[in-house]
Design an enzyme around this catalytic site. Structure first.
Site, PDB file in Angstrom:
ATOM      1  N   SER A   1      23.207  20.657  15.348  1.00 31.91           N
ATOM      2  CA  SER A   1      24.062  21.046  14.223  1.00 31.91           C
ATOM      3  C   SER A   1      24.270  22.543  14.100  1.00 31.91           C
ATOM      4  CB  SER A   1      23.474  20.512  12.912  1.00 31.91           C
ATOM      5  OG  SER A   1      22.160  20.985  12.722  1.00 31.91           O
TER       6      SER A   1
ATOM      7  N   ASP B   1      22.593  25.096   3.084  1.00 30.70           N
ATOM      8  CA  ASP B   1      22.231  23.788   2.528  1.00 30.70           C
ATOM      9  C   ASP B   1      20.751  23.448   2.660  1.00 30.70           C
ATOM     10  OD1 ASP B   1      22.048  23.437   5.235  1.00 30.70           O
ATOM     11  OD2 ASP B   1      23.603  21.912   5.400  1.00 30.70           O
TER      12      ASP B   1
ATOM     13  N   HIS C   1      20.892  24.826   7.345  1.00 32.54           N
ATOM     14  CA  HIS C   1      21.859  25.586   8.132  1.00 32.54           C
ATOM     15  C   HIS C   1      22.230  26.894   7.439  1.00 32.54           C
ATOM     16  CE1 HIS C   1      22.367  21.211   8.807  1.00 32.54           C
ATOM     17  NE2 HIS C   1      22.250  21.588  10.069  1.00 32.54           N
TER      18      HIS C   1
END
Length: 360
Positions: free
Chosen positions: A34, A326, A329
């Site tokens: 991610s 968040d 990240h």
């Protein structure tokens, strides 16, 4: 009878059409999770990552786990490349002229709940190359040439989920560290496949960041302050990340000795991100261990099943004041600084600039 004064000399025409000019653009193939996923999870599994993600730059959700651009987006901008399209994106507008992004959120080196581990990403790359080779004579597909595949930069940013997920499953530091050799062997296999089957010779390998500083991990795993290091991060998780990084650095050294014609650059993302946290005020950040988008307020603003994008969860007014978007990240503001430090080569060994590799 005097001839056309605008006619180009034959030698100049040959120079303009020469392979050196035609193949001068930067091509990047990225593999990872991610941290560098530009929409692969959303395209591959149809999972919708809704607002407020994407609010800062794109002004809409793009599948990036961020309020705007990821570090890899900034890298592409500064190398004058188009943003990397996810391999799994089939909708109109896909652009593979500067490479492909195989990274998918949740990916690890081994098979997990996300069906796109590093080995699968490498197989997807090989399929992409074979299809490009088939379609190129028809004037369709990415039109990337064999030389562009050979001269491309192959970047790998993976390992975070391999190291951090076992801690979430209540494994001890010793139980996690014993897994590191297997993680490294799978990374080695991916590099070897790209080198032997494709002739790839330029590799950009990222290590993993200080995972014990992630607000998510702090909120979910911390039992008391005795587990914290001087930065307020989980010491065992950071120590495991360092152990993985030491092994990855040794692997890069070993591969350099084996692949004499290859360039293998090891980039210390851990040092980059640790510096942001330790010296956050210098960069204009506040609350370095607190998520911008989350629930629960200080100290971490993270609560399980009340994560960014869920109803009743709000985001801070100014993401530029936060490092974490968040809880897992980075914000676009942090990613911009991270990209600048990556491109400086000061955190890389050898200290070769990515821009230089792009020029072959």
């Amino acid at each position: 009878m005097g001839g056309n004064p605008l006619r180009l000399p034959a030698l100049l025409i040959l120079l303009l059409c020469s392979p050196a000019v035609a193949h001068s653009k930067c091509v990047l193939f990225n593999f990872g999770d991610s941290n560098s996923d530009t929409g692969g999870l959303m395209a591959g599994l149809g999972l919708y990552l809704g607002p407020p993600s994407g609010r800062q730059f794109f002004h809409r959700p793009t599948g990036r786990f961020c309020d705007g651009r990821l570090y890899i987006d900034f890298v592409c901008e500064r190398l004058k490349m188009s943003y990397l399209t996810p391999y799994l994106e089939s909708s109109p507008g896909s652009n593979f002229t500067h490479g492909v992004n195989f990274a998918v959120a949740g990916a690890a080196t081994e098979s997990t709940a996300i069906p796109f581990p590093l080995s699968t990403q490498v197989l997807q790359f090989l399929h992409f190359k074979n299809r490009t080779r088939e379609l190129r004579p028809q004037g369709s597909g990415s039109l990337l040439s064999e030389k562009e595949f050979q001269n491309a930069v192959y970047s790998i940013d993976i390992g975070q989920n391999d190291v951090s997920t076992p801690f979430s499953a209540n494994l001890s530091y010793a139980e996690v560290v014993v897994k590191i050799p297997s993680i490294l062997s799978r990374i080695r296999a991916a590099i070897e496949a790209s080198q032997s089957l494709n002739g790839g010779r330029q590799f950009w390998i990222y290590n993993t960041g200080p995972l014990g500083c992630l607000p998510q991990k702090l909120a979910l795993l911390k039992k008391d302050d005795s587990e914290l290091d001087p930065l307020g991060c989980l010491a065992d998780l950071n120590s495991a990340a360092k152990a993985f990084n030491a092994g990855l650095s040794e692997l890069c050294d070993l591969l350099r000795s084996e692949f004499k014609n290859a360039t293998i650059v090891y980039t210390d993302v851990y040092a980059i991100k640790q510096d942001l946290i330790a010296n956050h005020t210098k960069y204009g950040f506040e609350n370095p261990l607190m998520a911008c988008c989350g629930y629960g307020g200080p100290p971490y603003n993270y609560k399980f099943r009340m994560t960014c994008g869920e109803p009743m969860v709000t985001a801070c007014a100014e993401g530029s004041r936060y490092i974490s978007w968040d809880g897992v990240h980075n914000t676009e503001a942090a990613n911009s600084i991270i990209a600048s430090k990556i491109l400086s080569a000061k955190y890389s060994r050898p200290q070769i600039k990515l821009k230089g590799l792009c020029k072959g």
